[in-house]
Scaffold this motif. Sequence first.
Motif, PDB file in Angstrom:
ATOM      1  N   GLN A   1       0.844  -1.188   0.000  1.00 24.99           N
ATOM      2  CA  GLN A   1       0.000   0.000   0.000  1.00 24.99           C
ATOM      3  C   GLN A   1       0.886   1.247   0.000  1.00 24.99           C
ATOM      4  OE1 GLN A   1      -2.681   0.222   3.310  1.00 24.99           O
ATOM      5  NE2 GLN A   1      -3.535   2.197   2.691  1.00 24.99           N
ATOM      6  N   VAL A   2       0.631   2.128  -0.935  1.00 24.22           N
ATOM      7  CA  VAL A   2       1.419   3.346  -1.052  1.00 24.22           C
ATOM      8  C   VAL A   2       0.938   4.372  -0.027  1.00 24.22           C
ATOM      9  CG1 VAL A   2       1.999   5.279  -2.537  1.00 24.22           C
ATOM     10  CG2 VAL A   2       1.902   2.957  -3.484  1.00 24.22           C
ATOM     11  N   GLN A   3       1.904   5.013   0.601  1.00 22.54           N
ATOM     12  CA  GLN A   3       1.571   6.050   1.563  1.00 22.54           C
ATOM     13  C   GLN A   3       2.599   7.165   1.470  1.00 22.54           C
ATOM     14  OE1 GLN A   3       1.396   4.716   5.641  1.00 22.54           O
ATOM     15  NE2 GLN A   3       0.013   6.365   6.239  1.00 22.54           N
ATOM     16  N   LEU A   4       2.113   8.392   1.473  1.00 23.56           N
ATOM     17  CA  LEU A   4       2.971   9.566   1.491  1.00 23.56           C
ATOM     18  C   LEU A   4       2.646  10.347   2.756  1.00 23.56           C
ATOM     19  CD1 LEU A   4       2.611  10.809  -2.211  1.00 23.56           C
ATOM     20  CD2 LEU A   4       4.355   9.310  -1.261  1.00 23.56           C
ATOM     21  N   VAL A   5       3.647  10.590   3.581  1.00 24.52           N
ATOM     22  CA  VAL A   5       3.444  11.293   4.838  1.00 24.52           C
ATOM     23  C   VAL A   5       4.258  12.569   4.828  1.00 24.52           C
ATOM     24  CG1 VAL A   5       3.625  11.183   7.334  1.00 24.52           C
ATOM     25  CG2 VAL A   5       3.015   9.127   6.043  1.00 24.52           C
ATOM     26  N   GLU A   6       3.558  13.688   4.899  1.00 22.10           N
ATOM     27  CA  GLU A   6       4.196  14.997   4.853  1.00 22.10           C
ATOM     28  C   GLU A   6       4.359  15.562   6.253  1.00 22.10           C
ATOM     29  OE1 GLU A   6       1.679  15.887   0.792  1.00 22.10           O
ATOM     30  OE2 GLU A   6       0.984  16.448   2.781  1.00 22.10           O
ATOM     31  N   SER A   7       5.364  16.415   6.389  1.00 20.80           N
ATOM     32  CA  SER A   7       5.566  17.123   7.643  1.00 20.80           C
ATOM     33  C   SER A   7       6.354  18.391   7.376  1.00 20.80           C
ATOM     34  CB  SER A   7       6.313  16.242   8.655  1.00 20.80           C
ATOM     35  OG  SER A   7       7.576  15.873   8.151  1.00 20.80           O
ATOM     36  N   GLY A   8       6.356  19.293   8.348  1.00 16.40           N
ATOM     37  CA  GLY A   8       7.202  20.466   8.257  1.00 16.40           C
ATOM     38  C   GLY A   8       6.494  21.778   8.021  1.00 16.40           C
ATOM     39  N   GLY A   9       5.197  21.755   7.785  1.00 14.48           N
ATOM     40  CA  GLY A   9       4.486  23.014   7.582  1.00 14.48           C
ATOM     41  C   GLY A   9       4.365  23.793   8.879  1.00 14.48           C
ATOM     42  N   GLY A  10       3.831  25.005   8.759  1.00 11.25           N
ATOM     43  CA  GLY A  10       3.645  25.826   9.953  1.00 11.25           C
ATOM     44  C   GLY A  10       3.471  27.277   9.611  1.00 11.25           C
ATOM     45  N   LEU A  11       3.582  28.096  10.647  1.00 13.19           N
ATOM     46  CA  LEU A  11       3.440  29.545  10.518  1.00 13.19           C
ATOM     47  C   LEU A  11       4.813  30.181  10.646  1.00 13.19           C
ATOM     48  CD1 LEU A  11       1.769  32.194  10.497  1.00 13.19           C
ATOM     49  CD2 LEU A  11       1.559  31.938  12.993  1.00 13.19           C
ATOM     50  N   VAL A  12       5.130  31.065   9.710  1.00 15.39           N
ATOM     51  CA  VAL A  12       6.432  31.722   9.722  1.00 15.39           C
ATOM     52  C   VAL A  12       6.260  33.158   9.238  1.00 15.39           C
ATOM     53  CG1 VAL A  12       7.017  30.967   7.380  1.00 15.39           C
ATOM     54  CG2 VAL A  12       8.848  31.450   9.022  1.00 15.39           C
ATOM     55  N   GLN A  13       7.112  34.030   9.690  1.00 17.44           N
ATOM     56  CA  GLN A  13       7.076  35.409   9.214  1.00 17.44           C
ATOM     57  C   GLN A  13       7.732  35.527   7.851  1.00 17.44           C
ATOM     58  OE1 GLN A  13       8.873  37.837  12.302  1.00 17.44           O
ATOM     59  NE2 GLN A  13       6.855  38.280  13.173  1.00 17.44           N
ATOM     60  N   ALA A  14       7.341  36.535   7.127  1.00 14.08           N
ATOM     61  CA  ALA A  14       7.951  36.790   5.821  1.00 14.08           C
ATOM     62  C   ALA A  14       9.462  36.917   5.980  1.00 14.08           C
ATOM     63  CB  ALA A  14       7.370  38.055   5.203  1.00 14.08           C
ATOM     64  N   GLY A  15      10.170  36.285   5.051  1.00 16.07           N
ATOM     65  CA  GLY A  15      11.622  36.275   5.113  1.00 16.07           C
ATOM     66  C   GLY A  15      12.187  35.052   5.808  1.00 16.07           C
ATOM     67  N   SER A  25       6.269   5.400   1.099  1.00 16.91           N
ATOM     68  CA  SER A  25       6.412   3.971   1.389  1.00 16.91           C
ATOM     69  C   SER A  25       5.507   3.184   0.465  1.00 16.91           C
ATOM     70  CB  SER A  25       6.060   3.685   2.850  1.00 16.91           C
ATOM     71  OG  SER A  25       4.720   4.040   3.125  1.00 16.91           O
ATOM     72  N   GLY A  26       5.863   1.942   0.237  1.00 17.23           N
ATOM     73  CA  GLY A  26       5.032   1.070  -0.578  1.00 17.23           C
ATOM     74  C   GLY A  26       5.489   0.920  -2.004  1.00 17.23           C
ATOM     75  N   SER A  27       6.362   1.811  -2.460  1.00 17.84           N
ATOM     76  CA  SER A  27       6.868   1.725  -3.828  1.00 17.84           C
ATOM     77  C   SER A  27       8.004   2.722  -4.006  1.00 17.84           C
ATOM     78  CB  SER A  27       5.754   2.035  -4.823  1.00 17.84           C
ATOM     79  OG  SER A  27       6.202   1.857  -6.155  1.00 17.84           O
ATOM     80  N   ASP A  28       8.734   2.538  -5.092  1.00 17.09           N
ATOM     81  CA  ASP A  28       9.713   3.538  -5.498  1.00 17.09           C
ATOM     82  C   ASP A  28       9.085   4.389  -6.593  1.00 17.09           C
ATOM     83  OD1 ASP A  28      12.351   1.111  -5.212  1.00 17.09           O
ATOM     84  OD2 ASP A  28      11.667   2.607  -3.766  1.00 17.09           O
ATOM     85  N   PHE A  29       9.435   5.668  -6.625  1.00 18.48           N
ATOM     86  CA  PHE A  29       8.823   6.593  -7.570  1.00 18.48           C
ATOM     87  C   PHE A  29       9.875   7.316  -8.378  1.00 18.48           C
ATOM     88  CE2 PHE A  29       4.701   5.929  -5.897  1.00 18.48           C
ATOM     89  CZ  PHE A  29       4.848   5.759  -4.533  1.00 18.48           C
ATOM     90  N   SER A  30       9.633   7.435  -9.678  1.00 17.90           N
ATOM     91  CA  SER A  30      10.571   8.123 -10.552  1.00 17.90           C
ATOM     92  C   SER A  30      10.457   9.638 -10.418  1.00 17.90           C
ATOM     93  CB  SER A  30      10.321   7.725 -12.001  1.00 17.90           C
ATOM     94  OG  SER A  30      10.525   6.354 -12.182  1.00 17.90           O
ATOM     95  N   ILE A  31       9.244  10.103 -10.192  1.00 17.99           N
ATOM     96  CA  ILE A  31       8.992  11.542 -10.165  1.00 17.99           C
ATOM     97  C   ILE A  31       8.335  11.896  -8.829  1.00 17.99           C
ATOM     98  CG2 ILE A  31       7.801  13.469 -11.287  1.00 17.99           C
ATOM     99  CD1 ILE A  31       7.612  11.642 -13.789  1.00 17.99           C
ATOM    100  N   MET A  32       8.890  12.887  -8.156  1.00 20.99           N
ATOM    101  CA  MET A  32       8.270  13.383  -6.931  1.00 20.99           C
ATOM    102  C   MET A  32       8.228  14.903  -7.006  1.00 20.99           C
ATOM    103  SD  MET A  32       9.636  10.828  -3.954  1.00 20.99           S
ATOM    104  CE  MET A  32       8.221  11.179  -2.882  1.00 20.99           C
TER     105      MET A  32
END
Length: 114
Positions: A1-15, A25-32
């Motif tokens: 089963q393919v799964q993509l887990v994102e992290s790292g977003g949030g609130l930041v000031q300009a600059g 997970s679950g496979s290898d991908f040529s394009i991301m």
Amino acid sequence: QVQLVESGGGLVQAGGSLRLSCAASGSDFSIMGWYRQVPGKQRELVASITTSGTNYTDSVKGRFTISRDNAKNTVYLQMNSLKPEDTGVYYCKASDSFLKYNYWGQGTQVTVSS
């Protein structure tokens, strides 16, 4: 089963800076790639990476860097000099080389305050 887990977003000031991660997970991908969506607009490509190289939308060139750790099957988006117009939900996408199979992450919110 393919799964993509994102992290790292949030609130930041300009600059400021943020780094997004997408672990596949679950496979290898040529394009991301990373896409951004704001309310009322279509999801747009921000950056992509293949074995041939990288591609960026004009608005982020020189500020964002996409990279990939093949051993971890993870793609990153380093975002520097962030602007309020970079605000949106960022989605990770993984595809085979023919773009026949495409998978999306759940999205992570990035908010840049002025």
